[in-house]
Scaffold this motif. Structure first.
Motif, PDB file in Angstrom:
ATOM      1  N   SER A 189       0.838  -1.201   0.000  1.00 39.67           N
ATOM      2  CA  SER A 189       0.000   0.000   0.000  1.00 39.67           C
ATOM      3  C   SER A 189       0.871   1.249   0.000  1.00 39.67           C
ATOM      4  O   SER A 189       1.953   1.277   0.597  1.00 39.67           O
ATOM      5  N   ARG A 190       0.393   2.292  -0.652  1.00 38.47           N
ATOM      6  CA  ARG A 190       1.134   3.552  -0.718  1.00 38.47           C
ATOM      7  C   ARG A 190       0.199   4.707  -0.331  1.00 38.47           C
ATOM      8  O   ARG A 190       0.076   5.692  -1.045  1.00 38.47           O
ATOM      9  N   HIS A 191      -0.464   4.565   0.809  1.00 47.21           N
ATOM     10  CA  HIS A 191      -1.473   5.536   1.217  1.00 47.21           C
ATOM     11  C   HIS A 191      -0.903   6.946   1.348  1.00 47.21           C
ATOM     12  O   HIS A 191      -1.566   7.926   0.980  1.00 47.21           O
ATOM     13  N   ASP A 192       0.295   7.064   1.882  1.00 49.19           N
ATOM     14  CA  ASP A 192       0.852   8.377   2.177  1.00 49.19           C
ATOM     15  C   ASP A 192       1.827   8.887   1.129  1.00 49.19           C
ATOM     16  O   ASP A 192       2.361   9.990   1.245  1.00 49.19           O
ATOM     17  N   ALA A 193       2.064   8.082   0.096  1.00 50.53           N
ATOM     18  CA  ALA A 193       3.039   8.483  -0.922  1.00 50.53           C
ATOM     19  C   ALA A 193       2.452   9.593  -1.799  1.00 50.53           C
ATOM     20  O   ALA A 193       1.225   9.712  -1.970  1.00 50.53           O
ATOM     21  N   ASP A 194       3.333  10.427  -2.334  1.00 54.36           N
ATOM     22  CA  ASP A 194       2.890  11.474  -3.254  1.00 54.36           C
ATOM     23  C   ASP A 194       2.282  10.844  -4.500  1.00 54.36           C
ATOM     24  O   ASP A 194       2.738   9.800  -4.980  1.00 54.36           O
ATOM     25  N   THR A 195       1.255  11.500  -5.032  1.00 55.13           N
ATOM     26  CA  THR A 195       0.635  11.031  -6.266  1.00 55.13           C
ATOM     27  C   THR A 195       1.546  11.312  -7.454  1.00 55.13           C
ATOM     28  O   THR A 195       2.074  12.414  -7.595  1.00 55.13           O
ATOM     29  N   ASP A 196       1.748  10.293  -8.277  1.00 55.77           N
ATOM     30  CA  ASP A 196       2.531  10.510  -9.495  1.00 55.77           C
ATOM     31  C   ASP A 196       1.725  11.386 -10.455  1.00 55.77           C
ATOM     32  O   ASP A 196       0.601  11.018 -10.828  1.00 55.77           O
ATOM     33  N   PRO A 197       2.260  12.525 -10.852  1.00 47.80           N
ATOM     34  CA  PRO A 197       1.504  13.396 -11.759  1.00 47.80           C
ATOM     35  C   PRO A 197       1.476  12.812 -13.172  1.00 47.80           C
ATOM     36  O   PRO A 197       2.362  12.034 -13.552  1.00 47.80           O
TER      37      PRO A 197
END
Length: 266
Positions: free
Chosen positions: A146-154
């Protein structure tokens, strides 16, 4: 009489199994999981020659899809393991739709599936589409974390010159107006609108066709599929421009606000 279907080394997935969009629990690298929405599925490890069948005839396929829809073939397709990969073939009467508007027809050869998640859509009757989820386990065999807190890849829009953007907005007007079944404007229609906007630019249908071809070639060299005649096959029809415009919208290279460039909101 067709032979009874067997399940050597495989595991039947029950109805109501969780979607494969989030991956699968740890599995042998190269395994494949195949799941029909609401209809159960099948998982099996990699071995050359192993085949997973899917279609309408539940007794003769590993994964039943479109059970009540006679537009779906009894055996509509298959996944076969060879050369270290799973290959998708269409054995049905209607094409199978893959991501990015790619279609696989029965007369075409098999195509390899990438690791991870691939949704397949089997067309049915009355505009129905039957979802078949496929997940090929990667080399580490682990479920994606899971990557809940990761920045969204634009998104990564493609570079377009101002003239290219204007001409593509004209050609792709229906895609930006959220038409449920958009089609590109004809060369003539788009060129007439461009000529109204830029009367000194010498826009004609032929000029527009040449300029759009340059953009298609550029994106094709960057790995975008479906922008050459060889990739889509004959008859080509609108396929090349349709694939181009869908990719430009998907990548946010074109967006509804760009209709302002032509003062063309309706």
């Amino acid at each position: 009489m067709e032979p009874k279907l067997e399940h050597p080394g495989g595991l039947l997935l029950p109805r109501g199994h969780d979607s494969l969009t989030r991956g699968v629990a740890r599995a042998v690298p190269g395994s494949v999981h195949v799941l029909a929405l609401g209809g159960g599925g099948y998982a099996v490890g990699p071995r050359d020659g192993r085949t997973v069948y899917f279609g309408r005839n539940r007794p003769l396929v590993h994964v039943c899809v479109g059970e009540d829809d006679q537009q779906v073939s009894r055996r509509h397709g298959e996944l076969t393991h060879r050369q270290g990969r799973w290959w998708l073939s269409n054995t049905g009467r209607r094409p199978i739709r893959l991501p990015r508007s790619q279609w696989l027809f029965a007369e075409e050869g098999a195509i390899p599936l990438a690791e991870g998640y691939t949704p397949l859509l089997v067309p049915g009757s009355r505009d129905r589409e039957h979802l078949l989820e496929v997940y090929v386990t990667g080399v580490d065999g682990a479920q994606p974390r899971s990557r809940h807190d990761a920045d969204t890849d634009p998104p990564r829009p493609y570079a377009l010159t101002p003239d290219e953007k204007v001409m593509l907005v004209a050609l792709g007007r229906n895609y930006l107006l959220r038409d449920p079944n958009p089609k590109p404007l004809t060369w003539k229609e788009a060129a007439l609108r461009l000529a109204e906007l830029q009367p000194d630019a010498g826009w004609t249908a032929k000029k527009l066709e040449r300029r759009v071809s340059v953009v298609r070639d550029r994106l094709s060299r960057r790995g975008v599929h479906g922008l050459t005649r060889e990739e889509v096959g004959e008859p080509v029809g609108n396929a090349l421009n349709d694939n181009l415009l869908r990719e430009l919208v998907r990548s946010t290279s074109l967006a509804p606000k760009d209709l302002d460039l032509l003062d063309w909101q309706s």
